[in-house]
Motif scaffolding. Structure first.
Motif, PDB file in Angstrom:
ATOM      1  N   LYS A 133      49.142 121.587 -18.496  1.00 45.33           N
ATOM      2  CA  LYS A 133      50.486 121.663 -19.055  1.00 45.33           C
ATOM      3  C   LYS A 133      50.348 121.864 -20.558  1.00 45.33           C
ATOM      4  CE  LYS A 133      52.562 118.539 -15.684  1.00 45.33           C
ATOM      5  NZ  LYS A 133      53.276 117.256 -15.480  1.00 45.33           N
ATOM      6  N   ILE A 134      51.184 122.727 -21.115  1.00 51.24           N
ATOM      7  CA  ILE A 134      51.202 122.941 -22.558  1.00 51.24           C
ATOM      8  C   ILE A 134      52.579 122.533 -23.065  1.00 51.24           C
ATOM      9  CG2 ILE A 134      51.013 124.606 -24.434  1.00 51.24           C
ATOM     10  CD1 ILE A 134      49.057 126.189 -22.671  1.00 51.24           C
ATOM     11  N   ALA A 135      52.601 121.553 -23.967  1.00 48.81           N
ATOM     12  CA  ALA A 135      53.861 120.993 -24.466  1.00 48.81           C
ATOM     13  C   ALA A 135      54.093 121.423 -25.910  1.00 48.81           C
ATOM     14  CB  ALA A 135      53.838 119.469 -24.368  1.00 48.81           C
ATOM     15  N   SER A 136      55.249 122.023 -26.120  1.00 46.78           N
ATOM     16  CA  SER A 136      55.728 122.424 -27.444  1.00 46.78           C
ATOM     17  C   SER A 136      57.163 122.877 -27.242  1.00 46.78           C
ATOM     18  CB  SER A 136      54.860 123.558 -28.004  1.00 46.78           C
ATOM     19  OG  SER A 136      55.223 123.835 -29.341  1.00 46.78           O
ATOM     20  N   GLN A 137      57.769 123.492 -28.263  1.00 42.69           N
ATOM     21  CA  GLN A 137      59.063 124.110 -28.021  1.00 42.69           C
ATOM     22  C   GLN A 137      58.827 125.225 -27.009  1.00 42.69           C
ATOM     23  OE1 GLN A 137      58.237 122.935 -31.047  1.00 42.69           O
ATOM     24  NE2 GLN A 137      59.923 121.512 -31.253  1.00 42.69           N
ATOM     25  N   PRO A 138      59.795 125.514 -26.119  1.00 40.90           N
ATOM     26  CA  PRO A 138      59.555 126.449 -25.021  1.00 40.90           C
ATOM     27  C   PRO A 138      58.967 127.804 -25.412  1.00 40.90           C
ATOM     28  CG  PRO A 138      61.530 125.225 -24.556  1.00 40.90           C
ATOM     29  CD  PRO A 138      61.109 124.842 -25.962  1.00 40.90           C
ATOM     30  N   ALA A 139      59.438 128.439 -26.474  1.00 40.96           N
ATOM     31  CA  ALA A 139      58.882 129.735 -26.870  1.00 40.96           C
ATOM     32  C   ALA A 139      57.434 129.589 -27.313  1.00 40.96           C
ATOM     33  CB  ALA A 139      59.720 130.374 -27.974  1.00 40.96           C
ATOM     34  N   HIS A 140      57.137 128.547 -28.069  1.00 39.36           N
ATOM     35  CA  HIS A 140      55.772 128.320 -28.547  1.00 39.36           C
ATOM     36  C   HIS A 140      54.836 128.012 -27.382  1.00 39.36           C
ATOM     37  CE1 HIS A 140      52.754 125.931 -31.120  1.00 39.36           C
ATOM     38  NE2 HIS A 140      52.550 127.212 -31.325  1.00 39.36           N
ATOM     39  N   ALA A 141      55.290 127.198 -26.444  1.00 34.07           N
ATOM     40  CA  ALA A 141      54.462 126.885 -25.272  1.00 34.07           C
ATOM     41  C   ALA A 141      54.223 128.143 -24.439  1.00 34.07           C
ATOM     42  CB  ALA A 141      55.127 125.795 -24.434  1.00 34.07           C
ATOM     43  N   LEU A 142      55.240 128.986 -24.302  1.00 39.62           N
ATOM     44  CA  LEU A 142      55.067 130.243 -23.567  1.00 39.62           C
ATOM     45  C   LEU A 142      54.028 131.127 -24.245  1.00 39.62           C
ATOM     46  CD1 LEU A 142      55.683 132.428 -21.508  1.00 39.62           C
ATOM     47  CD2 LEU A 142      57.727 133.015 -22.840  1.00 39.62           C
ATOM     48  N   LYS A 143      54.089 131.217 -25.551  1.00 41.74           N
ATOM     49  CA  LYS A 143      53.110 132.007 -26.300  1.00 41.74           C
ATOM     50  C   LYS A 143      51.701 131.475 -26.045  1.00 41.74           C
ATOM     51  CE  LYS A 143      52.505 133.698 -31.036  1.00 41.74           C
ATOM     52  NZ  LYS A 143      53.050 133.580 -32.403  1.00 41.74           N
ATOM     53  N   ALA A 144      51.542 130.166 -26.055  1.00 40.47           N
ATOM     54  CA  ALA A 144      50.232 129.561 -25.803  1.00 40.47           C
ATOM     55  C   ALA A 144      49.770 129.837 -24.371  1.00 40.47           C
ATOM     56  CB  ALA A 144      50.292 128.056 -26.073  1.00 40.47           C
ATOM     57  N   ARG A 145      50.696 129.777 -23.406  1.00 42.32           N
ATOM     58  CA  ARG A 145      50.320 130.083 -22.018  1.00 42.32           C
ATOM     59  C   ARG A 145      49.875 131.535 -21.886  1.00 42.32           C
ATOM     60  NH1 ARG A 145      55.021 126.820 -21.092  1.00 42.32           N
ATOM     61  NH2 ARG A 145      56.286 128.643 -20.558  1.00 42.32           N
ATOM     62  N   ALA A 146      50.578 132.448 -22.579  1.00 43.65           N
ATOM     63  CA  ALA A 146      50.177 133.864 -22.564  1.00 43.65           C
ATOM     64  C   ALA A 146      48.798 134.031 -23.184  1.00 43.65           C
ATOM     65  CB  ALA A 146      51.215 134.715 -23.303  1.00 43.65           C
ATOM     66  N   TYR A 147      48.522 133.302 -24.249  1.00 41.40           N
ATOM     67  CA  TYR A 147      47.211 133.380 -24.882  1.00 41.40           C
ATOM     68  C   TYR A 147      46.119 132.843 -23.951  1.00 41.40           C
ATOM     69  CZ  TYR A 147      49.297 134.486 -29.451  1.00 41.40           C
ATOM     70  OH  TYR A 147      49.961 135.078 -30.498  1.00 41.40           O
ATOM     71  N   LEU A 148      46.404 131.759 -23.227  1.00 43.52           N
ATOM     72  CA  LEU A 148      45.420 131.255 -22.262  1.00 43.52           C
ATOM     73  C   LEU A 148      45.192 132.298 -21.173  1.00 43.52           C
ATOM     74  CD1 LEU A 148      43.559 128.997 -21.279  1.00 43.52           C
ATOM     75  CD2 LEU A 148      45.519 128.037 -20.042  1.00 43.52           C
ATOM     76  N   ARG A 149      46.250 132.941 -20.750  1.00 49.66           N
ATOM     77  CA  ARG A 149      46.148 133.986 -19.728  1.00 49.66           C
ATOM     78  C   ARG A 149      45.281 135.141 -20.217  1.00 49.66           C
ATOM     79  NH1 ARG A 149      51.580 136.710 -17.244  1.00 49.66           N
ATOM     80  NH2 ARG A 149      50.577 138.127 -15.815  1.00 49.66           N
ATOM     81  N   ARG A 150      45.401 135.488 -21.501  1.00 48.22           N
ATOM     82  CA  ARG A 150      44.570 136.567 -22.060  1.00 48.22           C
ATOM     83  C   ARG A 150      43.112 136.144 -22.186  1.00 48.22           C
ATOM     84  NH1 ARG A 150      48.141 138.815 -27.171  1.00 48.22           N
ATOM     85  NH2 ARG A 150      49.946 139.529 -25.954  1.00 48.22           N
ATOM     86  N   GLN A 151      42.901 134.907 -22.637  1.00 48.48           N
ATOM     87  CA  GLN A 151      41.537 134.451 -22.900  1.00 48.48           C
ATOM     88  C   GLN A 151      40.801 134.017 -21.638  1.00 48.48           C
ATOM     89  OE1 GLN A 151      41.151 131.688 -26.223  1.00 48.48           O
ATOM     90  NE2 GLN A 151      43.009 132.526 -27.133  1.00 48.48           N
ATOM     91  N   ARG A 152      41.501 133.321 -20.753  1.00 46.52           N
ATOM     92  CA  ARG A 152      40.873 132.795 -19.540  1.00 46.52           C
ATOM     93  C   ARG A 152      41.849 132.841 -18.373  1.00 46.52           C
ATOM     94  NH1 ARG A 152      36.530 129.243 -19.725  1.00 46.52           N
ATOM     95  NH2 ARG A 152      36.774 129.274 -17.473  1.00 46.52           N
ATOM     96  N   PRO A 153      42.000 133.995 -17.732  1.00 47.04           N
ATOM     97  CA  PRO A 153      42.948 134.113 -16.621  1.00 47.04           C
ATOM     98  C   PRO A 153      42.687 133.101 -15.506  1.00 47.04           C
ATOM     99  CG  PRO A 153      42.020 136.265 -17.192  1.00 47.04           C
ATOM    100  CD  PRO A 153      41.312 135.245 -18.023  1.00 47.04           C
ATOM    101  N   ASP A 154      41.426 132.730 -15.312  1.00 47.39           N
ATOM    102  CA  ASP A 154      41.104 131.751 -14.262  1.00 47.39           C
ATOM    103  C   ASP A 154      41.723 130.387 -14.572  1.00 47.39           C
ATOM    104  OD1 ASP A 154      39.188 131.703 -16.441  1.00 47.39           O
ATOM    105  OD2 ASP A 154      37.999 130.301 -15.247  1.00 47.39           O
ATOM    106  N   LEU A 155      41.712 129.985 -15.829  1.00 45.21           N
ATOM    107  CA  LEU A 155      42.344 128.718 -16.207  1.00 45.21           C
ATOM    108  C   LEU A 155      43.863 128.843 -16.210  1.00 45.21           C
ATOM    109  CD1 LEU A 155      40.066 127.443 -19.126  1.00 45.21           C
ATOM    110  CD2 LEU A 155      40.097 126.686 -16.750  1.00 45.21           C
ATOM    111  N   ALA A 156      44.380 130.006 -16.565  1.00 44.37           N
ATOM    112  CA  ALA A 156      45.835 130.210 -16.588  1.00 44.37           C
ATOM    113  C   ALA A 156      46.440 130.035 -15.197  1.00 44.37           C
ATOM    114  CB  ALA A 156      46.164 131.587 -17.153  1.00 44.37           C
ATOM    115  N   GLU A 157      45.668 130.261 -14.164  1.00 45.18           N
ATOM    116  CA  GLU A 157      46.161 130.035 -12.803  1.00 45.18           C
ATOM    117  C   GLU A 157      46.480 128.568 -12.548  1.00 45.18           C
ATOM    118  OE1 GLU A 157      43.351 131.656 -10.059  1.00 45.18           O
ATOM    119  OE2 GLU A 157      43.594 133.696 -10.821  1.00 45.18           O
ATOM    120  N   ARG A 158      45.977 127.679 -13.387  1.00 47.18           N
ATOM    121  CA  ARG A 158      46.196 126.235 -13.241  1.00 47.18           C
ATOM    122  C   ARG A 158      47.413 125.734 -14.031  1.00 47.18           C
ATOM    123  NH1 ARG A 158      39.961 124.351 -14.343  1.00 47.18           N
ATOM    124  NH2 ARG A 158      39.006 125.956 -13.033  1.00 47.18           N
TER     125      ARG A 158
END
Length: 192
Positions: A128-153
């Motif tokens: 789980k990534i906690a921040s303001q919703p837009a900021h957390a979404l940006k971080a989730r997108a960055y995790l998806r770019r850097q490590r798609p396998d972890l983003a699945e979690r």
């Protein structure tokens, strides 16, 4: 009428962002990553305090099996105490949080937050990534770019609540649209 529409739009956009790029994965272990915010003072500021509370309530929404860690991420703007350390102090001394806390104290950007917490996420079932919703979404997108396998979690954090920050949400939505402009359409989710 226009005021009510503006408030409703702010709620809706933040609600949508809080649900983008997350699944409903189960599992026994969980990490809640709380992203820092520019905090050049000696104590946690209002935004940093809110993010820590959102992170801790995200843990409270977990299964309660005690296998959750709180990861606080943020470096030292201006050379003072790190954002991660200020958040940890606030969590322990003010919120009386006594769970597992891990600190990532090198990051100065959201991209680096994600880069630097990846080693702490390798062995957890849910993220789980906690921040303001837009900021957390940006971080989730960055995790998806850097490590798609972890983003699945990735699963949803409890960082959106109806009516919370009600009058600020339209401004947060506008700022979010500006900060998310570098994301691809599929990373932003269906927004407007």
């Amino acid at each position: 009428m226009a005021g009510a529409v503006t408030l409703a739009w702010g709620e809706w956009v933040n609600w949508r962002w809080s649900r983008a790029l997350v699944g409903s994965r189960g599992g026994g272990t969980e990490a809640v990553v709380v992203l820092g915010y520019r905090n050049p003072q000696a104590t946690a500021n209002v935004i940093t305090r809110w993010r820590v509370r959102a992170g801790i309530r995200s843990i409270a929404a977990a299964d309660g099996d005690g296998a959750t860690c709180l990861i606080l991420s943020g470096g030292a703007p201006g050379g003072g105490a790190t954002e991660a350390r200020l958040m940890a102090d606030y969590a322990r001394s003010v919120l009386n949080f006594d769970g597992t806390v891990l600190l990532e104290e090198q990051s100065g950007t959201t991209w680096k937050n994600i880069t630097n917490v990846i080693p702490l996420l390798e062995d957890v079932d849910r993220i789980k990534i906690a921040s303001q919703p837009a900021h957390a979404l940006k971080a989730r997108a960055y995790l998806r770019r850097q490590r798609p396998d972890l983003a699945e979690r990735l699963v949803r954090a409890d960082d959106y609540r109806p009516g919370e920050w009600l009058f600020a949400k339209p401004l947060l939505a506008l700022y979010g649209l500006w900060t998310l402009r570098g994301l691809e359409a599929g990373e932003r989710g269906p927004l407007l």
